[in-house]
Design an enzyme around this catalytic site. Structure first.
Site, PDB file in Angstrom:
ATOM      1  N   HIS A 108       0.853  -1.182   0.000  1.00 57.76           N
ATOM      2  CA  HIS A 108       0.000   0.000   0.000  1.00 57.76           C
ATOM      3  C   HIS A 108       0.891   1.235   0.000  1.00 57.76           C
ATOM      4  O   HIS A 108       2.024   1.205   0.500  1.00 57.76           O
ATOM      5  CB  HIS A 108      -0.888   0.026   1.239  1.00 57.76           C
ATOM      6  CG  HIS A 108      -1.971  -0.997   1.240  1.00 57.76           C
ATOM      7  ND1 HIS A 108      -3.084  -0.876   2.037  1.00 57.76           N
ATOM      8  CD2 HIS A 108      -2.132  -2.153   0.540  1.00 57.76           C
ATOM      9  CE1 HIS A 108      -3.879  -1.910   1.841  1.00 57.76           C
ATOM     10  NE2 HIS A 108      -3.317  -2.703   0.943  1.00 57.76           N
ATOM     11  N   GLU A 120       0.832   3.842   1.824  1.00 56.81           N
ATOM     12  CA  GLU A 120       1.254   4.230   3.173  1.00 56.81           C
ATOM     13  C   GLU A 120       2.415   3.382   3.671  1.00 56.81           C
ATOM     14  O   GLU A 120       3.366   3.899   4.262  1.00 56.81           O
ATOM     15  CB  GLU A 120       0.105   4.098   4.181  1.00 56.81           C
ATOM     16  CG  GLU A 120      -1.130   4.880   3.845  1.00 56.81           C
ATOM     17  CD  GLU A 120      -2.170   4.044   3.121  1.00 56.81           C
ATOM     18  OE1 GLU A 120      -1.849   3.438   2.068  1.00 56.81           O
ATOM     19  OE2 GLU A 120      -3.316   3.989   3.594  1.00 56.81           O
ATOM     20  N   CYS A 141      -6.242   1.716   5.859  1.00 60.19           N
ATOM     21  CA  CYS A 141      -6.869   0.451   6.246  1.00 60.19           C
ATOM     22  C   CYS A 141      -6.305   0.000   7.600  1.00 60.19           C
ATOM     23  O   CYS A 141      -5.380   0.618   8.137  1.00 60.19           O
ATOM     24  CB  CYS A 141      -6.585  -0.595   5.175  1.00 60.19           C
ATOM     25  SG  CYS A 141      -4.857  -1.155   5.153  1.00 60.19           S
ATOM     26  N   CYS A 161      -2.421  -0.513   7.518  1.00 61.79           N
ATOM     27  CA  CYS A 161      -1.675   0.748   7.466  1.00 61.79           C
ATOM     28  C   CYS A 161      -1.826   1.539   8.765  1.00 61.79           C
ATOM     29  O   CYS A 161      -0.871   2.148   9.235  1.00 61.79           O
ATOM     30  CB  CYS A 161      -2.120   1.567   6.264  1.00 61.79           C
ATOM     31  SG  CYS A 161      -1.707   0.767   4.688  1.00 61.79           S
TER      32      CYS A 161
END
Length: 166
Positions: A65, A67, A95, A98
């Site tokens: 991801h 992040e 999410c 993260c």
């Protein structure tokens, strides 16, 4: 990366938009690479020290991801896993994975664009980053450039549905 923006260049009424625009630039790169268009930047002392976009498809890595990649880059840039005095800007509400990384990296500030009704872990479904039962909490600001962030995601998924893909 490592761009420095003078404080005089930042509108004091909308300081977060400068950095969110940079996160949106990263989201556009994800879009161009046929990845879910989420972008992130980490700012330390008015300087971008990390910037990333989703790369789950390219890397075949469910943890890739924006992040997570940006947090790893920021830790490397600072030479520490503690991202004190940093702010994470991300176009989509983080999410649970993260949000956990945000807590573990001690990021004190998180600014996101649009909420994630299916996976948001900072406000929408969960409040991981502000849960006082955990050893660290972050100040979270949502809705910065929300319309732009949401529109890019909607366009991406509208195109995917039209092509018959998930």
């Amino acid at each position: 990366m490592n761009d420095f923006i003078e404080l005089s260049e930042i509108n004091p009424l909308q300081p977060h938009e400068v950095w969110m625009k940079r996160a949106l630039d990263q989201a556009l790169l994800a879009y161009d690479h046929d990845e879910v268009p989420v972008g992130a930047v980490v700012v330390h002392e008015q300087r971008i020290i990390a910037e990333a976009f989703n790369q789950r498809e390219a890397l075949r890595d469910p943890t890739a991801h924006a992040e997570m990649i940006a947090i790893t880059q920021a830790a490397e840039a600072l030479g520490s896993w503690r991202l004190l005095d940093c702010t994470l800007y991300v176009t989509l509400e983080p999410c649970p994975m993260c949000a956990g990384a945000i807590v573990q990296s001690r990021l004190p500030f998180v600014v996101y664009g649009t909420p994630d009704p299916k996976g948001g872990a900072c406000d929408t479904l969960f409040n991981i980053t502000t849960d006082i039962r955990l050893n660290h909490q972050s100040v979270v600001i949502g809705g910065v450039m929300q319309d732009d962030c949401r529109a890019l995601l909607q366009q991406f998924f509208r195109e995917k549905r039209a092509m018959g893909k998930k």
